[in-house]
Write a protein that holds these residues in place. Structure first.
Motif, PDB file in Angstrom:
ATOM      1  N   SER A 172       0.714  -1.180  -0.162  1.00  0.00           N
ATOM      2  CA  SER A 172       0.176   0.122  -0.014  1.00  0.00           C
ATOM      3  C   SER A 172       0.789   1.273  -0.069  1.00  0.00           C
ATOM      4  CB  SER A 172      -0.866   0.087   1.303  1.00  0.00           C
ATOM      5  OG  SER A 172      -0.305  -0.004   2.447  1.00  0.00           O
ATOM      6  N   SER A 173       2.188   1.295   0.128  1.00  0.00           N
ATOM      7  CA  SER A 173       2.960   2.313   0.079  1.00  0.00           C
ATOM      8  C   SER A 173       3.577   2.539  -1.197  1.00  0.00           C
ATOM      9  CB  SER A 173       4.285   1.995   1.235  1.00  0.00           C
ATOM     10  OG  SER A 173       3.976   1.997   2.358  1.00  0.00           O
TER      11      SER A 173
ATOM     12  N   THR B 136       6.551   5.716  -3.297  1.00  0.00           N
ATOM     13  CA  THR B 136       5.973   6.913  -3.195  1.00  0.00           C
ATOM     14  C   THR B 136       5.277   7.313  -4.537  1.00  0.00           C
ATOM     15  OG1 THR B 136       7.927   8.104  -3.984  1.00  0.00           O
ATOM     16  CG2 THR B 136       7.596   7.840  -1.934  1.00  0.00           C
TER      17      THR B 136
ATOM     18  N   SER C  85      -1.919   5.720  -7.868  1.00  0.00           N
ATOM     19  CA  SER C  85      -1.380   6.108  -6.577  1.00  0.00           C
ATOM     20  C   SER C  85      -1.475   4.908  -5.634  1.00  0.00           C
ATOM     21  CB  SER C  85      -2.002   7.470  -5.892  1.00  0.00           C
ATOM     22  OG  SER C  85      -3.276   7.160  -5.879  1.00  0.00           O
ATOM     23  N   TRP C  86      -0.493   5.334  -4.323  1.00  0.00           N
ATOM     24  CA  TRP C  86      -0.590   4.211  -3.321  1.00  0.00           C
ATOM     25  C   TRP C  86      -2.125   3.801  -2.835  1.00  0.00           C
ATOM     26  CZ3 TRP C  86      -2.283   5.485   1.561  1.00  0.00           C
ATOM     27  CH2 TRP C  86      -2.251   6.924   1.965  1.00  0.00           C
ATOM     28  N   SER C  87      -2.868   5.129  -2.783  1.00  0.00           N
ATOM     29  CA  SER C  87      -4.108   5.199  -2.140  1.00  0.00           C
ATOM     30  C   SER C  87      -5.187   4.441  -3.238  1.00  0.00           C
ATOM     31  CB  SER C  87      -4.664   6.191  -1.406  1.00  0.00           C
ATOM     32  OG  SER C  87      -4.814   7.141  -2.615  1.00  0.00           O
ATOM     33  N   GLY C  88      -4.876   4.483  -4.399  1.00  0.00           N
ATOM     34  CA  GLY C  88      -5.853   4.330  -5.517  1.00  0.00           C
ATOM     35  C   GLY C  88      -6.652   5.538  -5.924  1.00  0.00           C
ATOM     36  N   GLY C  89      -6.318   6.618  -5.130  1.00  0.00           N
ATOM     37  CA  GLY C  89      -7.338   7.707  -5.284  1.00  0.00           C
ATOM     38  C   GLY C  89      -6.873   8.587  -6.630  1.00  0.00           C
ATOM     39  N   THR C  90      -5.915   8.340  -7.226  1.00  0.00           N
ATOM     40  CA  THR C  90      -5.236   9.072  -8.262  1.00  0.00           C
ATOM     41  C   THR C  90      -5.047   7.976  -9.443  1.00  0.00           C
ATOM     42  OG1 THR C  90      -4.361  10.926  -6.953  1.00  0.00           O
ATOM     43  CG2 THR C  90      -3.806  10.721  -9.192  1.00  0.00           C
TER      44      THR C  90
ATOM     45  N   ARG D 297      -6.732  -0.931  -7.970  1.00  0.00           N
ATOM     46  CA  ARG D 297      -5.924  -1.918  -6.814  1.00  0.00           C
ATOM     47  C   ARG D 297      -6.644  -2.139  -5.530  1.00  0.00           C
ATOM     48  NH1 ARG D 297      -0.764   1.571  -5.585  1.00  0.00           N
ATOM     49  NH2 ARG D 297      -0.402  -0.122  -4.049  1.00  0.00           N
ATOM     50  N   ASP D 298      -6.570  -3.325  -5.088  1.00  0.00           N
ATOM     51  CA  ASP D 298      -7.009  -3.794  -3.829  1.00  0.00           C
ATOM     52  C   ASP D 298      -5.584  -4.033  -2.929  1.00  0.00           C
ATOM     53  OD1 ASP D 298      -7.957  -5.131  -1.817  1.00  0.00           O
ATOM     54  OD2 ASP D 298      -9.426  -6.266  -3.158  1.00  0.00           O
ATOM     55  N   ASN D 299      -5.507  -3.094  -1.981  1.00  0.00           N
ATOM     56  CA  ASN D 299      -4.466  -3.133  -1.213  1.00  0.00           C
ATOM     57  C   ASN D 299      -4.498  -4.397  -0.108  1.00  0.00           C
ATOM     58  OD1 ASN D 299      -3.030  -0.993  -2.352  1.00  0.00           O
ATOM     59  ND2 ASN D 299      -3.822   0.450  -0.978  1.00  0.00           N
TER      60      ASN D 299
END
Length: 123
Positions: free
Chosen positions: A30-31, A101, A52-57, A72-74
């Protein structure tokens, strides 16, 4: 170290769909920002999409925008590439890549790569 394993490639007719998966070994998945790239015979590796790491972008190459979706599914350490309305020019080996990052379009800035999965599109 991070190991990435792609799956889901195959042969599909033009206009069809495939979903690629990339399973990561990292506990800190997730990082990582994740990207999908592809390489056709005789061509350089090219950017397809990143997340992005969060999936938000997310961000897409113009050639796939509106047809491909990265997600993605962290919890499952997995990133996906849903490919719809496939064209013969999408045929390539598809690679997933991980970068600590921030996601970028530059393949040289990614730290880890999978072995690739072949996507073949028949016309």
């Amino acid at each position: 170290q991070v190991q990435l394993v792609e799956s889901g490639g195959g042969l599909v007719q033009a206009g069809g769909s495939l979903r690629l998966s990339c399973l990561a070994s990292a506990r800190t998945f997730s990082s990582f920002a994740m990207g999908w790239f592809r390489q056709a015979p005789g061509k350089e590796r090219e950017f397809v999409a990143h997340i992005s790491w969060s999936g938000g972008t997310t961000y897409y190459a113009d050639s796939v925008k509106g047809r491909f979706t990265i997600s993605r599914d962290n919890a499952k350490n997995t990133v996906y590439l849903q490919m719809n309305s496939l064209k013969p020019e999408d045929m390539a080996v598809y690679y997933c890549a991980a970068r600590w990052t921030i996601a970028t379009m530059n393949p040289y800035e990614y730290d880890y790569w999978g072995q690739g999965t072949q996507v073949t599109v028949s016309s």
